[in-house]
Design a protein around this motif. Structure first.
Motif, mmCIF file in Angstrom:
data_model
loop_
_atom_site.group_PDB
_atom_site.id
_atom_site.type_symbol
_atom_site.label_atom_id
_atom_site.label_comp_id
_atom_site.label_asym_id
_atom_site.label_seq_id
_atom_site.Cartn_x
_atom_site.Cartn_y
_atom_site.Cartn_z
ATOM 1 N N THR A 15 0.834 -1.198 0.000
ATOM 2 C CA THR A 15 0.000 0.000 0.000
ATOM 3 C C THR A 15 0.870 1.250 0.000
ATOM 4 N N ALA A 16 1.960 1.216 0.761
ATOM 5 C CA ALA A 16 2.902 2.340 0.754
ATOM 6 C C ALA A 16 3.521 2.499 -0.634
ATOM 7 N N ALA A 17 3.885 1.388 -1.264
ATOM 8 C CA ALA A 17 4.478 1.431 -2.605
ATOM 9 C C ALA A 17 3.498 2.026 -3.615
ATOM 10 N N MET A 18 2.220 1.704 -3.479
ATOM 11 C CA MET A 18 1.217 2.309 -4.358
ATOM 12 C C MET A 18 1.186 3.820 -4.169
ATOM 13 N N GLY A 19 1.238 4.265 -2.922
ATOM 14 C CA GLY A 19 1.237 5.691 -2.637
ATOM 15 C C GLY A 19 2.465 6.403 -3.180
ATOM 16 N N LEU A 20 3.554 5.669 -3.289
ATOM 17 C CA LEU A 20 4.788 6.237 -3.833
ATOM 18 C C LEU A 20 4.819 6.176 -5.358
ATOM 19 N N GLY A 21 3.787 5.590 -5.941
ATOM 20 C CA GLY A 21 3.730 5.472 -7.394
ATOM 21 C C GLY A 21 4.591 4.349 -7.933
ATOM 22 N N LEU A 22 4.935 3.399 -7.095
ATOM 23 C CA LEU A 22 5.797 2.284 -7.503
ATOM 24 C C LEU A 22 5.005 1.078 -7.969
ATOM 25 N N THR A 36 0.832 11.241 1.174
ATOM 26 C CA THR A 36 0.222 11.191 2.504
ATOM 27 C C THR A 36 -0.110 9.742 2.864
ATOM 28 N N MET A 37 -0.693 9.010 1.918
ATOM 29 C CA MET A 37 -1.009 7.600 2.148
ATOM 30 C C MET A 37 0.280 6.793 2.333
ATOM 31 N N ALA A 38 1.276 7.097 1.523
ATOM 32 C CA ALA A 38 2.555 6.392 1.643
ATOM 33 C C ALA A 38 3.166 6.619 3.017
ATOM 34 N N ARG A 39 3.203 7.867 3.468
ATOM 35 C CA ARG A 39 3.788 8.196 4.779
ATOM 36 C C ARG A 39 3.034 7.495 5.895
ATOM 37 N N PHE A 40 1.693 7.479 5.817
ATOM 38 C CA PHE A 40 0.884 6.801 6.836
ATOM 39 C C PHE A 40 1.255 5.324 6.926
ATOM 40 N N ASN A 41 1.379 4.669 5.784
ATOM 41 C CA ASN A 41 1.691 3.239 5.794
ATOM 42 C C ASN A 41 3.120 2.957 6.236
ATOM 43 N N ILE A 42 4.046 3.829 5.899
ATOM 44 C CA ILE A 42 5.415 3.686 6.405
ATOM 45 C C ILE A 42 5.401 3.855 7.932
#
Length: 82
Positions: A15-22, A36-42
């Protein structure tokens, strides 16, 4: 897929990777950056890291540590390029 600690952290990491566009969104197939979603999941992974300290198998601990380090690095790179 068997439920395990590694599966849990891989799910959060994905989910974090999706938020990072990976990685593409599983339903739309679109790549969308949401830092924001990436940071939350990290952050969620870091909570798990703190709460499970000294209570994981070495392989689980190494996997979690490496996943967090990789995601943090990519997050910082993307944050700087905003």
């Amino acid at each position: 897929v068997e439920a395990s600690f590694s599966t849990l952290i891989l799910s959060i990491g994905s989910t974090a990777a999706m938020g990072l566009g990976l990685a593409p969104h599983p339903q739309t197939g679109q790549i969308e950056k949401d830092l924001t979603m990436a940071r939350f999941n990290i952050d969620m992974l870091e909570v798990l890291q703190t709460k499970t300290k000294n209570n994981l198998l070495k392989e689980e601990s190494d996997f979690l540590n490496n996943l967090i380090a990789d995601l943090r690095l990519k997050y910082v790179e993307l944050s700087k390029s905003k």
